[in-house]
Structures are given as structure tokens and as C-alpha cells.
Design a protein around this motif. Structure first.
Motif, short mmCIF file in Angstrom:
data_model
loop_
_atom_site.label_atom_id
_atom_site.label_comp_id
_atom_site.label_asym_id
_atom_site.label_seq_id
_atom_site.Cartn_x
_atom_site.Cartn_y
_atom_site.Cartn_z
N LEU A 77 2.45 -17.97 -8.41
CA LEU A 77 2.31 -17.97 -6.95
C LEU A 77 3.32 -17.04 -6.29
N SER A 78 4.54 -16.98 -6.82
CA SER A 78 5.52 -16.06 -6.26
C SER A 78 5.11 -14.62 -6.53
N LEU A 79 4.54 -14.35 -7.70
CA LEU A 79 4.06 -13.00 -8.01
C LEU A 79 2.94 -12.60 -7.05
N GLN A 80 2.06 -13.54 -6.76
CA GLN A 80 0.97 -13.25 -5.83
C GLN A 80 1.50 -13.05 -4.41
N LEU A 81 2.44 -13.88 -4.01
CA LEU A 81 3.01 -13.77 -2.67
C LEU A 81 3.71 -12.44 -2.47
N PHE A 82 4.62 -12.08 -3.37
CA PHE A 82 5.36 -10.83 -3.21
C PHE A 82 4.47 -9.61 -3.44
N GLY A 83 3.51 -9.71 -4.34
CA GLY A 83 2.55 -8.62 -4.53
C GLY A 83 1.73 -8.38 -3.28
N THR A 84 1.33 -9.46 -2.62
CA THR A 84 0.57 -9.34 -1.37
C THR A 84 1.44 -8.72 -0.28
N ILE A 85 2.70 -9.10 -0.22
CA ILE A 85 3.59 -8.53 0.80
C ILE A 85 3.77 -7.03 0.57
N VAL A 86 3.99 -6.61 -0.67
CA VAL A 86 4.12 -5.18 -0.97
C VAL A 86 2.84 -4.46 -0.61
N TRP A 87 1.72 -5.04 -0.96
CA TRP A 87 0.42 -4.46 -0.68
C TRP A 87 0.26 -4.25 0.82
N ILE A 88 0.58 -5.24 1.61
CA ILE A 88 0.46 -5.15 3.07
C ILE A 88 1.43 -4.12 3.65
N LEU A 89 2.67 -4.14 3.18
CA LEU A 89 3.67 -3.22 3.72
C LEU A 89 3.33 -1.76 3.41
N VAL A 90 2.93 -1.46 2.20
CA VAL A 90 2.59 -0.08 1.87
C VAL A 90 1.32 0.35 2.59
N ALA A 91 0.37 -0.56 2.71
CA ALA A 91 -0.88 -0.22 3.40
C ALA A 91 -0.68 -0.03 4.89
N SER A 92 0.38 -0.59 5.47
CA SER A 92 0.60 -0.46 6.91
C SER A 92 1.29 0.84 7.29
N THR A 93 1.74 1.62 6.33
CA THR A 93 2.32 2.93 6.64
C THR A 93 1.22 3.98 6.61
N GLN A 94 1.58 5.20 6.99
CA GLN A 94 0.59 6.28 6.99
C GLN A 94 0.46 6.97 5.65
N VAL A 95 1.16 6.50 4.64
CA VAL A 95 1.13 7.01 3.27
C VAL A 95 1.32 8.53 3.26
N PRO A 96 2.55 8.99 3.55
CA PRO A 96 2.79 10.42 3.61
C PRO A 96 2.72 11.11 2.25
N LEU A 97 3.02 10.39 1.19
CA LEU A 97 2.97 10.96 -0.17
C LEU A 97 1.98 10.14 -1.00
N PRO A 98 0.69 10.48 -0.93
CA PRO A 98 -0.33 9.64 -1.56
C PRO A 98 -0.17 9.46 -3.06
N LEU A 99 0.35 10.46 -3.76
CA LEU A 99 0.50 10.34 -5.20
C LEU A 99 1.51 9.26 -5.56
N LEU A 100 2.64 9.23 -4.87
CA LEU A 100 3.66 8.24 -5.16
C LEU A 100 3.24 6.85 -4.70
N GLN A 101 2.82 6.76 -3.45
CA GLN A 101 2.48 5.45 -2.91
C GLN A 101 1.13 4.94 -3.42
N GLY A 102 0.30 5.82 -3.93
CA GLY A 102 -0.94 5.37 -4.56
C GLY A 102 -0.65 4.57 -5.81
N TRP A 103 0.35 4.99 -6.57
CA TRP A 103 0.75 4.24 -7.77
C TRP A 103 1.32 2.88 -7.38
N VAL A 104 2.10 2.85 -6.31
CA VAL A 104 2.67 1.59 -5.84
C VAL A 104 1.54 0.63 -5.47
N MET A 105 0.55 1.12 -4.75
CA MET A 105 -0.59 0.27 -4.38
C MET A 105 -1.37 -0.17 -5.61
#
Length: 117
Positions: free
Chosen positions: A3-31
Motif C-alpha cells: 500500500l505504501s508503494l502504491q501510495l508513493f508511486g501514485t504521488i510521483v505519477w501525479i507530480l510528474v504528470a502535473s509538470t510540462q515535462v520539459p525533458l520527455p526522455l528523462l521524465q518519460g522513464w520516471v513515469m
């Protein structure tokens, strides 16, 4: 732990998705890492919740260790890439431009720091 993995994974997912993704190659891997780890942890949790763990002859301790070890390696790589993206915030978006538009705005910089952590 799942559950903690899902919670923190969801938070990262939301935070990265809320930016304009200036470097798609780097942040695409993060997503990719955040979404894949989130999905696999849901599958792993479902195996235990619905009782399939008793029906499948697998050493679940070893499977759990391998899953969390691989997730740690991929999340650490994603952290390094997200932190690298965050550290480039002061560079201009276009080097030949006369405007001073930055790669990350102040708000996106703060969101990117939160996603890195």
C-alpha cells in the motif's frame, strides 16, 4: 508495504504528470517506472488478496525480495533522472531565444523537487 508503494508511486505519477515535462526522455522513464511499479504492485497485492498465493507453487519470500529489489533499482534510477531534470531549472528553454523563459518555472521546480523526494 504494497500500500505504501502504491501510495508513493501514485504521488510521483501525479507530480510528474502535473509538470510540462520539459525533458520527455528523462521524465518519460520516471513515469514509466512509477506507472509500471504501481501496476505490478496492484497485481502482486491481488495475488495475495484473492488467495492465488496458496495455489501457485512459488517461493513468495524470494519473489517478494526480487520484486522489491528490482523496484528499488528502477526507482533509484528514476530518482537520479528526476533530480537531474530538477537541477537544470535555471537553464533557458531555448538557447537562441531572447526571452528568459526557463526550463522549469518556479511552480514546476517545486513540484519536481517533491517528485524527486
Amino acid at each position: 508495504i504494497f500500500l505504501s508503494l502504491q501510495l508513493f508511486g501514485t504521488i510521483v505519477w501525479i507530480l510528474v504528470a502535473s509538470t510540462q515535462v520539459p525533458l520527455p526522455l528523462l521524465q518519460g522513464w520516471v513515469m514509466f517506472v512509477a506507472v509500471t511499479a504501481w501496476f505490478l504492485s496492484i497485481v502482486f497485492l491481488s495475488v495475495f488478496l484473492f488467495g492465488y498465493a496458496n495455489r501457485i507453487a512459488v517461493n513468495w519470500n524470494q519473489a517478494d525480495f526480487i520484486f522489491h529489489g528490482a523496484t528499488f533499482v528502477f526507482y533509484f534510477g528514476a530518482f537520479v533522472l528526476q533530480a537531474a531534470t530538477t537541477s537544470l531549472h535555471h537553464f533557458p528553454r531555448k538557447f537562441n531565444s531572447t526571452t528568459q523563459e526557463r526550463i522549469l518555472s518556479g511552480r514546476e521546480y517545486n513540484i519536481s523537487i517533491a517528485a524527486s523526494v
